[in-house]
Scaffold this motif. Structure first.
Motif, mmCIF file in Angstrom:
data_model
loop_
_atom_site.group_PDB
_atom_site.id
_atom_site.type_symbol
_atom_site.label_atom_id
_atom_site.label_comp_id
_atom_site.label_asym_id
_atom_site.label_seq_id
_atom_site.Cartn_x
_atom_site.Cartn_y
_atom_site.Cartn_z
ATOM 1 N N ARG A 3 9.311 -49.187 9.629
ATOM 2 C CA ARG A 3 8.331 -50.225 10.000
ATOM 3 C C ARG A 3 8.847 -51.601 9.592
ATOM 4 N NH1 ARG A 3 4.466 -46.786 7.704
ATOM 5 N NH2 ARG A 3 4.037 -48.318 6.080
ATOM 6 N N ASP A 60 0.827 -50.099 16.421
ATOM 7 C CA ASP A 60 0.422 -49.509 15.137
ATOM 8 C C ASP A 60 -0.098 -48.088 15.373
ATOM 9 O OD1 ASP A 60 -0.181 -49.436 12.470
ATOM 10 O OD2 ASP A 60 -2.113 -50.442 12.681
ATOM 11 N N LEU A 109 2.538 -55.745 17.959
ATOM 12 C CA LEU A 109 2.566 -54.969 16.711
ATOM 13 C C LEU A 109 1.250 -54.218 16.512
ATOM 14 C CD1 LEU A 109 4.397 -57.487 14.357
ATOM 15 C CD2 LEU A 109 5.215 -55.207 15.009
ATOM 16 N N VAL A 147 11.380 -52.759 12.091
ATOM 17 C CA VAL A 147 10.757 -53.217 13.339
ATOM 18 C C VAL A 147 10.163 -54.608 13.143
ATOM 19 C CG1 VAL A 147 8.813 -52.826 14.913
ATOM 20 C CG2 VAL A 147 10.354 -50.949 14.347
ATOM 21 N N ASN A 148 9.437 -54.800 12.040
ATOM 22 C CA ASN A 148 8.854 -56.126 11.781
ATOM 23 C C ASN A 148 9.949 -57.192 11.712
ATOM 24 O OD1 ASN A 148 6.265 -55.122 11.685
ATOM 25 N ND2 ASN A 148 6.293 -54.792 9.479
ATOM 26 N N SER A 168 11.753 -49.165 20.309
ATOM 27 C CA SER A 168 10.583 -49.556 19.499
ATOM 28 C C SER A 168 9.967 -50.811 20.099
ATOM 29 C CB SER A 168 10.976 -49.812 18.045
ATOM 30 O OG SER A 168 11.630 -51.069 17.954
ATOM 31 N N MET A 182 6.640 -47.397 16.948
ATOM 32 C CA MET A 182 6.684 -47.873 15.562
ATOM 33 C C MET A 182 6.956 -46.686 14.648
ATOM 34 S SD MET A 182 6.330 -50.380 13.459
ATOM 35 C CE MET A 182 5.307 -51.761 13.932
#
Ligand SMILES: N[C@@H](CCC(=O)N[C@@H](CS)C(=O)NCC(=O)O)C(=O)O
Length: 219
Positions: free
Chosen positions: A96, A83, A79, A99-100, A160, A89
């Motif tokens: 976002r 960034d 991650l 993705v998290n 991603s 991302m």
């Protein structure tokens, strides 16, 4: 704009079975996708040192050093490297968050049953425990296959960093045969493995273990 290389720390040597799967694949592959230069440092697998514990509280690898920042947990590293990299991302808040969500799902909801099965089936070779673990793993894989059905990637048509983590979680189980009933997942992994960044990361990791083995043999 060129940037200073980050450092990925892995073991100085591992036995044959985890080669190609050691979790430094996750920051390596992410860095390759993002075009971030990296170098490799090592810590001993055997005779673990206090210096290693000082930068990884569980005495594990990988570890990422980026300037003054030292990180443990491969998901956090991926991650961090993703960034500000729109190809890994999304820039919008919703993207976002998705993705998290998928990175955490991979490392929690999927990696837990995958690892339970791998430990029982491949490490302990305990048929009964492996069958029980498989009973818990297969429904989770079926659920994930439903999510990915008709999609190239977890976000749809957009690759991603979540795919890097998900594929790395699934790959060892796939290679041990646990995904045989899930062609959607096998296709997903094959698509990911076809990416040049994956291939460079994997080849570099394998070259690292080959050099480590040669050094050990010659010592
Ligand atoms: N959740 C950690 C797991 C790290 C991990 O399990 N690393 C393995 C190598 S892939 C390791 O160091 N194993 C040796 C040990 O746990 O002592 C991460 O994703 O970074």
């Amino acid at each position: 704009m060129s940037r200073d290389p980050v450092t990925i720390v892995t073991y100085d040597w591992v036995p044959e079975f985890p080669r190609g799967y050691v979790r430094d694949m996750r920051p390596r592959w992410t860095a390759e996708e993002a075009g971030i230069p990296y170098k490799i440092e090592t810590v001993p697998l055997n005779d673990k040192t206090p210096g290693h514990l000082a930068i990884q509280p569980f005495h594990q690898v990988p570890i990422l050093k980026d300037g003054d920042l030292t990180l443990f947990e491969s998901g956090a590293m991926a991650l961090h490297l993703a960034d500000g990299q729109p190809e890994l991302m999304p820039e919008d808040r919703t993207g976002r968050a998705r993705v998290n969500q998928w990175v955490i799902a991979a490392l929690n909801s999927v990696e837990l049953p995958v690892m339970a099965w791998i430990i029982a089936a491949a490490f302990d070779k305990d048929d009964r425990a492996a069958a029980n673990a498989n009973d818990r793993l297969q429904p989770r894989l079926a659920q994930l296959a439903d999510v990915l059905d008709g999609k190239d990637w977890l976000l749809g048509d957009r690759f991603s960093v979540a795919d890097i983590i998900m594929v790395e979680v699934l790959r060892p189980a796939a290679d041990e045969g646990a995904l045989a009933d899930h062609p959607v997942l096998l296709d997903y992994i094959a698509r990911a493995k076809a990416r040049p960044a994956f291939q460079r990361a994997h080849a570099d990791q394998m070259a690292h273990w080959q050099a480590a083995e040669a050094e050990r043999t010659n010592a």
